[in-house]
Scaffold this active site. Sequence first.
Site, PDB file in Angstrom:
ATOM      1  N   GLY A  47       0.821  -1.210   0.000  1.00  0.00           N
ATOM      2  CA  GLY A  47       0.000   0.000   0.000  1.00  0.00           C
ATOM      3  C   GLY A  47       0.850   1.252   0.000  1.00  0.00           C
ATOM      4  N   ASN A  48       0.230   2.385   0.298  1.00  0.00           N
ATOM      5  CA  ASN A  48       0.971   3.641   0.379  1.00  0.00           C
ATOM      6  C   ASN A  48       0.348   4.537   1.448  1.00  0.00           C
ATOM      7  OD1 ASN A  48      -0.981   5.628  -0.921  1.00  0.00           O
ATOM      8  ND2 ASN A  48      -0.832   4.075  -2.526  1.00  0.00           N
ATOM      9  N   HIS A  49       0.973   5.685   1.672  1.00  0.00           N
ATOM     10  CA  HIS A  49       0.594   6.540   2.801  1.00  0.00           C
ATOM     11  C   HIS A  49      -0.499   7.556   2.489  1.00  0.00           C
ATOM     12  CE1 HIS A  49       3.594   5.024   5.508  1.00  0.00           C
ATOM     13  NE2 HIS A  49       4.563   5.263   4.640  1.00  0.00           N
ATOM     14  N   SER A  50      -1.166   7.441   1.343  1.00  0.00           N
ATOM     15  CA  SER A  50      -2.197   8.433   1.024  1.00  0.00           C
ATOM     16  C   SER A  50      -3.228   8.526   2.151  1.00  0.00           C
ATOM     17  CB  SER A  50      -2.906   8.057  -0.279  1.00  0.00           C
ATOM     18  OG  SER A  50      -4.034   8.887  -0.454  1.00  0.00           O
ATOM     19  N   ALA A  93      -4.380   7.735  -4.716  1.00  0.00           N
ATOM     20  CA  ALA A  93      -3.007   7.271  -4.938  1.00  0.00           C
ATOM     21  C   ALA A  93      -3.091   5.780  -5.260  1.00  0.00           C
ATOM     22  CB  ALA A  93      -2.158   7.513  -3.702  1.00  0.00           C
TER      23      ALA A  93
END
Length: 228
Positions: free
Chosen positions: A33-36, A103
């Site tokens: 995943g990502n930090h959005s 994102a």
Amino acid sequence: FFKQASGTDLKGKKVLVTAGPTQEALDPVRFIGNHSSGKMGYALAKECLRRGAAVVLVLGPAPAVLQQDLSGITLVNVVSAEEMYQACMDHFPSADIALMAAAVADYRPATVSDTKIKKQDSDLALTLVKTRDILASLGAVKTGNQVLLGFALETNNEEVHALEKLHKKNADYIVLNSLNDGAAFGADTNKITIYSKTGEKTSFTSKSKTAVAQDIIDTIVKTGITTT
Ligand code: CTP
Ligand code: CA
């Protein structure tokens, strides 16, 4: 087209907004995943609602706080890039405006294990395959009376990369977020430059994401996208 007083200038319009990260499963307990934070897309959805639009918010796994205060907004919760793609393809044909603030993961694991991946003595290499580009997919089917806006997050050669995305994905606008300008995942403020396909470039000072959302919608309304 967009000529009513601000406050109701999106009345009668349907707006599709994507927000948040996506999660790409590796096994039943793990994902990439990502930090959005989803805050920018959330602010856009609320701003469009305030201005009278019918809003569909396609939201990735964002913090629970973003699930609140969404009354009046049609919320579609998704997890993966593929689910987000499907939800967007479902809603885009009837939308007048699409704002792609999510994102989206660029890659997902090539295989998803049905069972938890067990630790081995050896190291582990993952094979990742590309996800579908949702913005580009909408750009490919866009009609002349739909407005399509994407974001670009860049750390270098920002303008070149932003303009590349604008043209390659057939968007009408690209909103550049520069990580060099203090914009950051999770932040409540953002500093943007908006590039339009007709060649305009508008730079804004750092402000709250709520104010940034107003600037973005003002720009779309002002630069008079036509319905022909
Ligand atoms: N986007 C999308 N689908 C993807 C990847 C990105 O719709 N699979 C959208 C984002 O929502 C954003 C825009 O494309 O509106 C640009 O995203 P960004 O990550 O900056 O660009 P990429 O084309 O993915 O290129 P890169 O990450 O290599 O900079
Ligand atoms: Ca990307």
